[in-house]
Design a protein around this motif. Sequence first.
Motif, mmCIF file in Angstrom:
data_model
loop_
_atom_site.group_PDB
_atom_site.id
_atom_site.type_symbol
_atom_site.label_atom_id
_atom_site.label_comp_id
_atom_site.label_asym_id
_atom_site.label_seq_id
_atom_site.Cartn_x
_atom_site.Cartn_y
_atom_site.Cartn_z
ATOM 1 N N ALA A 220 -3.774 11.523 8.413
ATOM 2 C CA ALA A 220 -2.377 11.811 8.094
ATOM 3 C C ALA A 220 -2.288 12.504 6.738
ATOM 4 O O ALA A 220 -3.061 12.230 5.822
ATOM 5 C CB ALA A 220 -1.574 10.512 8.085
ATOM 6 N N SER A 221 -1.318 13.413 6.626
ATOM 7 C CA SER A 221 -1.225 14.244 5.420
ATOM 8 C C SER A 221 -0.944 13.448 4.160
ATOM 9 O O SER A 221 -1.238 13.905 3.057
ATOM 10 C CB SER A 221 -0.154 15.313 5.619
ATOM 11 N N SER A 222 -0.375 12.268 4.292
ATOM 12 C CA SER A 222 -0.100 11.445 3.116
ATOM 13 C C SER A 222 -0.230 9.984 3.485
ATOM 14 O O SER A 222 -0.157 9.603 4.656
ATOM 15 C CB SER A 222 1.308 11.730 2.575
ATOM 16 N N VAL A 223 -0.412 9.159 2.458
ATOM 17 C CA VAL A 223 -0.507 7.728 2.698
ATOM 18 C C VAL A 223 0.805 7.175 3.221
ATOM 19 O O VAL A 223 0.830 6.201 3.984
ATOM 20 C CB VAL A 223 -0.969 6.998 1.417
ATOM 21 N N ARG B 193 0.847 -1.208 0.000
ATOM 22 C CA ARG B 193 0.000 0.000 0.000
ATOM 23 C C ARG B 193 0.875 1.248 0.000
ATOM 24 O O ARG B 193 0.577 2.241 -0.684
ATOM 25 C CB ARG B 193 -0.911 -0.008 1.230
ATOM 26 N N ARG B 194 1.974 1.203 0.724
ATOM 27 C CA ARG B 194 2.875 2.351 0.787
ATOM 28 C C ARG B 194 3.499 2.644 -0.568
ATOM 29 O O ARG B 194 3.713 3.800 -0.936
ATOM 30 C CB ARG B 194 3.964 2.065 1.822
ATOM 31 N N GLY C 247 2.123 2.059 -3.354
ATOM 32 C CA GLY C 247 1.112 2.300 -4.364
ATOM 33 C C GLY C 247 0.809 1.086 -5.219
ATOM 34 O O GLY C 247 0.204 1.220 -6.298
ATOM 35 N N ARG C 248 1.205 -0.082 -4.753
ATOM 36 C CA ARG C 248 0.965 -1.329 -5.486
ATOM 37 C C ARG C 248 -0.296 -1.966 -4.925
ATOM 38 O O ARG C 248 -0.254 -2.831 -4.032
ATOM 39 C CB ARG C 248 2.161 -2.271 -5.334
ATOM 40 N N ALA C 249 -1.454 -1.527 -5.407
ATOM 41 C CA ALA C 249 -2.739 -1.942 -4.853
ATOM 42 C C ALA C 249 -2.941 -3.446 -4.947
ATOM 43 O O ALA C 249 -3.438 -4.085 -4.010
ATOM 44 C CB ALA C 249 -3.878 -1.209 -5.559
ATOM 45 N N GLU C 250 -2.574 -4.044 -6.075
ATOM 46 C CA GLU C 250 -2.784 -5.476 -6.255
ATOM 47 C C GLU C 250 -1.905 -6.288 -5.308
ATOM 48 O O GLU C 250 -2.342 -7.276 -4.728
ATOM 49 C CB GLU C 250 -2.501 -5.872 -7.711
ATOM 50 N N VAL C 251 -0.649 -5.850 -5.165
ATOM 51 C CA VAL C 251 0.253 -6.523 -4.222
ATOM 52 C C VAL C 251 -0.305 -6.437 -2.801
ATOM 53 O O VAL C 251 -0.315 -7.421 -2.049
ATOM 54 C CB VAL C 251 1.665 -5.904 -4.285
ATOM 55 N N SER C 252 -0.772 -5.256 -2.419
ATOM 56 C CA SER C 252 -1.338 -5.061 -1.091
ATOM 57 C C SER C 252 -2.546 -5.969 -0.877
ATOM 58 O O SER C 252 -2.686 -6.609 0.174
ATOM 59 C CB SER C 252 -1.729 -3.601 -0.904
#
Length: 576
Positions: free
Chosen positions: A301-304, A170-171, A173-178
């Motif tokens: 939080a200000s960012s993911v 998730r950090r 930005g790999r949605a499928e991996v997450s």
Amino acid sequence: MSTERIIQVADLSLILGSLRSLQSDIGTVSGQVDMVGSNLAQTRAELSRLEQAFNDFVQADLKAKELGFAETRQVKIRQEIESKFGQYAIVRRQATGILQAADIQLVRQETIRNATEELMLSTPRYWLAPALVALAAWLTDKRQLAERALAEATRRDDEKTSLFFSLIGRRAGRAEVSRIWLDRYFGLQNPYSLDRQTVVMVDALANGVFNTDTALLCTKRISGWIEELSQQAGFAQTQRGQWGDALRSKTPYFNHAQRYTHLSRFSPMWNDLNGALNAASMQSIVLEHFQDIFQGEIKVASSVLIAVDNLLTSLVSHFDDEELPLRRTEQLNQLIIEEAGDKRAAQQRFDLQSKAQEERVDFTQLLTNAAMHPELSHVTRATQRLAVAHSRDWIVDAHSDVTAQIRQQVPQTIHLEIEDWKGQTAQGDNEAELQDSLRQHIEQRKQQALEQAKLGLKDWGLIALGVVLLLMSFGNGIIVFVMGLAALGWAFIGYRQVQQRRKQIERDFAVLQEQSTQALRACLAETVEWRRDWAMRDAVAAEVSSLLESISPEQHLLAGHNTTRRVMPATAAQAA
């Protein structure tokens, strides 16, 4: 003949002189007895105060010793934790550091790889070490090393590794991996036996870290868990008991004796009265606890990246199961320190809170721990809101049960004991009746004491001897007459002593009557105040119920870092 008369006069003068001296000594003794008697009531009161002071001293001494022992043990336990698991802390600190270093590219990839390999060598059993090796290999595009490290990490702790790499995905930005890793994590879970790190997944959901698809996956899984658990026989009753224990864990342990000085001294039920006040005080503490959870805005939080880093820190900073025994002992000693050496109160708090540190719990217990003991579960306020919202109906039922139990345990009649008199009152409004009973009791005791203050056999013997000697003196001279008078005089002195003792008894019981009357009046006044005090504390229960009824699960999922509006599925709302 004149010689005999001189001798007789001389002898009589000696006897009379001795009697005067004896009478003077007896008067002195009688005065001393009067002084002792006048101090009797004061001595009795002082003795009672000394007894209470001694008991307070013993309790304070025991608490001081327990406090000292706890502080000493706390230092030793922390040293043992540091010696056994200190290396784990180093590995934990490296986790987010590696990610942040990779983000800003200030550290060479070779340095990161060497650092993770050193951690692998220094912590041969810890799951996070091979996980960091896999992460470093992934960053340096070394696929085979990453796969071997992943295999070792999952072997050591599959659940934490899966959740860890779900957050990493998730950090990045790999949605499928997450999603794949999170799905793997869910596949390993048994809702009847969840590890403590599951709260990190709930924390991520509550704080809007996951994207919409992953969040829906989480909510469906949670709804399924709750539905599965609810199929168990006696599930609802179990939840009520579980939440009842959680609510009771907020009960304070405070001695109100300084406020109710007379009830604490003259009521044998003081422990029950004090406990009832503390039990009712739980309501205001619970209200404040829930108000703190639901009042105010939670800032996302200000960012993911920051949000995930916070969750990663939470995941890796949770101590592992092998550390649990030492951590529990550390917690108990900390509670003893917080309770200023009161080991009994600390043990009661520890017993109620210990479920929050159990290795494996069912999902509903995990929600309970998150909602009521965030300091032990390491969750955010958003997670607390979500946990309370999902458990609202159970909390409402448990609160009703606990409130009813508290009210049932309130003493309806308060027993009083002043000296050896016993009485009872319900609302403190029967003063005339109790005062009359107390007055009759003290009067009865006084009459018994007066009956015992009478001439004894010795005194009656002296009277009889004196009469006999006087009768014999008519034919036996003046010496026998004087001896008869001496015997009667001695008996008269005894009679005076009896009269003085009776007067002293009258005075002592008058003082006792006054002191007892004042003590009873104070006890009744404190009874009225105690009832009012308890009612005020108990009235907060209605505010708690009102607050809980206003909560709904749909309101407590943060929008997070997605632009898509997040809506709870109907199944999740129904299951909650």
